[in-house]
Scaffold this motif. Structure first.
Motif, PDB file in Angstrom:
ATOM      1  N   ARG A 117      53.985 -22.291 -48.455  1.00 54.53           N
ATOM      2  CA  ARG A 117      53.367 -21.371 -47.494  1.00 54.53           C
ATOM      3  C   ARG A 117      54.431 -20.635 -46.681  1.00 54.53           C
ATOM      4  NH1 ARG A 117      49.134 -25.022 -44.459  1.00 54.53           N
ATOM      5  NH2 ARG A 117      49.046 -23.175 -43.111  1.00 54.53           N
TER       6      ARG A 117
ATOM      7  N   GLU B 220      54.642 -17.605 -43.825  1.00 59.87           N
ATOM      8  CA  GLU B 220      54.295 -18.339 -42.608  1.00 59.87           C
ATOM      9  C   GLU B 220      55.557 -18.937 -41.986  1.00 59.87           C
ATOM     10  OE1 GLU B 220      50.650 -20.749 -42.644  1.00 59.87           O
ATOM     11  OE2 GLU B 220      50.383 -20.103 -44.732  1.00 59.87           O
ATOM     12  N   SER B 221      55.525 -19.138 -40.674  1.00 61.72           N
ATOM     13  CA  SER B 221      56.702 -19.669 -39.985  1.00 61.72           C
ATOM     14  C   SER B 221      56.687 -21.197 -40.014  1.00 61.72           C
ATOM     15  CB  SER B 221      56.744 -19.192 -38.533  1.00 61.72           C
ATOM     16  OG  SER B 221      55.822 -19.916 -37.744  1.00 61.72           O
TER      17      SER B 221
ATOM     18  N   ALA C 112      57.545 -23.094 -37.630  1.00 58.25           N
ATOM     19  CA  ALA C 112      57.001 -23.585 -36.358  1.00 58.25           C
ATOM     20  C   ALA C 112      55.488 -23.686 -36.416  1.00 58.25           C
ATOM     21  CB  ALA C 112      57.435 -22.666 -35.216  1.00 58.25           C
ATOM     22  N   ASP C 113      54.843 -22.686 -36.997  1.00 59.10           N
ATOM     23  CA  ASP C 113      53.384 -22.726 -37.125  1.00 59.10           C
ATOM     24  C   ASP C 113      52.947 -23.839 -38.074  1.00 59.10           C
ATOM     25  OD1 ASP C 113      53.074 -20.641 -35.369  1.00 59.10           O
ATOM     26  OD2 ASP C 113      52.811 -19.113 -36.925  1.00 59.10           O
ATOM     27  N   LEU C 114      53.671 -24.003 -39.157  1.00 58.48           N
ATOM     28  CA  LEU C 114      53.331 -25.052 -40.114  1.00 58.48           C
ATOM     29  C   LEU C 114      53.480 -26.436 -39.505  1.00 58.48           C
ATOM     30  CD1 LEU C 114      55.088 -23.489 -43.218  1.00 58.48           C
ATOM     31  CD2 LEU C 114      52.622 -23.712 -42.897  1.00 58.48           C
TER      32      LEU C 114
ATOM     33  N   THR D 190      52.781 -27.406 -36.605  1.00 56.96           N
ATOM     34  CA  THR D 190      51.637 -27.771 -35.757  1.00 56.96           C
ATOM     35  C   THR D 190      50.530 -28.464 -36.536  1.00 56.96           C
ATOM     36  OG1 THR D 190      50.503 -25.641 -36.038  1.00 56.96           O
ATOM     37  CG2 THR D 190      52.114 -25.801 -34.249  1.00 56.96           C
ATOM     38  N   GLU D 191      50.544 -28.351 -37.860  1.00 56.39           N
ATOM     39  CA  GLU D 191      49.518 -28.975 -38.682  1.00 56.39           C
ATOM     40  C   GLU D 191      49.825 -30.437 -38.992  1.00 56.39           C
ATOM     41  OE1 GLU D 191      48.637 -26.681 -42.131  1.00 56.39           O
ATOM     42  OE2 GLU D 191      48.652 -24.773 -41.042  1.00 56.39           O
TER      43      GLU D 191
ATOM     44  N   ARG E 149      56.244 -34.608 -37.160  1.00 59.90           N
ATOM     45  CA  ARG E 149      56.310 -33.199 -36.748  1.00 59.90           C
ATOM     46  C   ARG E 149      57.716 -32.855 -36.251  1.00 59.90           C
ATOM     47  NH1 ARG E 149      52.002 -33.281 -34.006  1.00 59.90           N
ATOM     48  NH2 ARG E 149      52.856 -33.543 -31.913  1.00 59.90           N
TER      49      ARG E 149
END
Length: 199
Positions: A47, A52-53, A55-57, A59-60, A67
């Motif tokens: 992804r 996608e970044s 940092a955003d990934l 968060t999942e 994390r």
């Protein structure tokens, strides 16, 4: 008639070892592999390759320790791409000397691509056209990425031999009208290139 070679980069020209950036934190390859499996790292990384970044990934990932560990990938990224596959580079030089055009399509994050260029500066000059999935927001084997290469390089699909280590990407190239070689090692590639009259 094939006039144009289109190379993948990861595990064709440069080995990619996603374990390496995490070894300083977890100590051994088995522990790192367990972590990568636990967070579905390859799916997340793909992804990122699509735009996608990291940092955003991150968060999942539910577990806070996992994390935080995932966040170590980007600063440690250079460790994952230390080893060039020199045999393929040598073949590429020979192809260029024969007058063939050389381009690249790589599934590579927009965030890590500058680190790739810094680690291997010749990536910046090796190709006439370079399509980086994370910059374009489309990944192999999506047919749009092969069409984008042809449009920017000014070539037709039937002009091209695509070289990649992934069976999925090879299938995508073939469906797009390119010839294709699934890369395993430089010696096998050399034999195929010779058989095709390209070397």
């Amino acid at each position: 008639m094939i006039t144009t070679l289109v190379f993948d980069i990861g595990n064709v020209l440069i080995r990619w070892d996603p374990v390496a950036p995490f070894l300083p934190h977890l100590g051994d390859r088995d522990s790192v592999q367990a972590f990568l499996d636990r967070v579905w790292f390859r799916a997340l990384n793909l992804r990122a390759d699509g735009g996608e970044s990291f940092a955003d990934l991150a968060t999942e990932i539910a577990d806070p320790d996992d994390r935080a560990l995932f966040a170590a990938y980007l600063p440690g990224y250079a460790a994952s791409i230390t080893d060039p596959i020199e045999g393929t580079w040598a073949l590429m030089d020979r192809l260029r000397a024969r007058g063939h055009a050389i381009h690249a399509i790589t599934n590579w994050s927009a965030q890590t691509w500058p680190l790739g260029l810094a680690t291997h500066p010749r990536l910046a000059t090796a190709f006439g056209t370079t399509i980086v999935s994370g910059i374009e927001g489309v990944i192999k084997p999506d047919p749009r990425i092969f069409a984008l290469l042809c449009d920017r390089a000014g070539v037709a699909p039937e002009d091209c031999l695509f070289i990649d280590d992934s069976a999925y990407n090879i299938a995508g190239a073939l469906a797009s009208g390119m010839a294709a070689h699934r890369f395993t090692d430089p010696e096998t590639l050399e034999r195929d290139l010779t058989a095709r009259g390209l070397l």
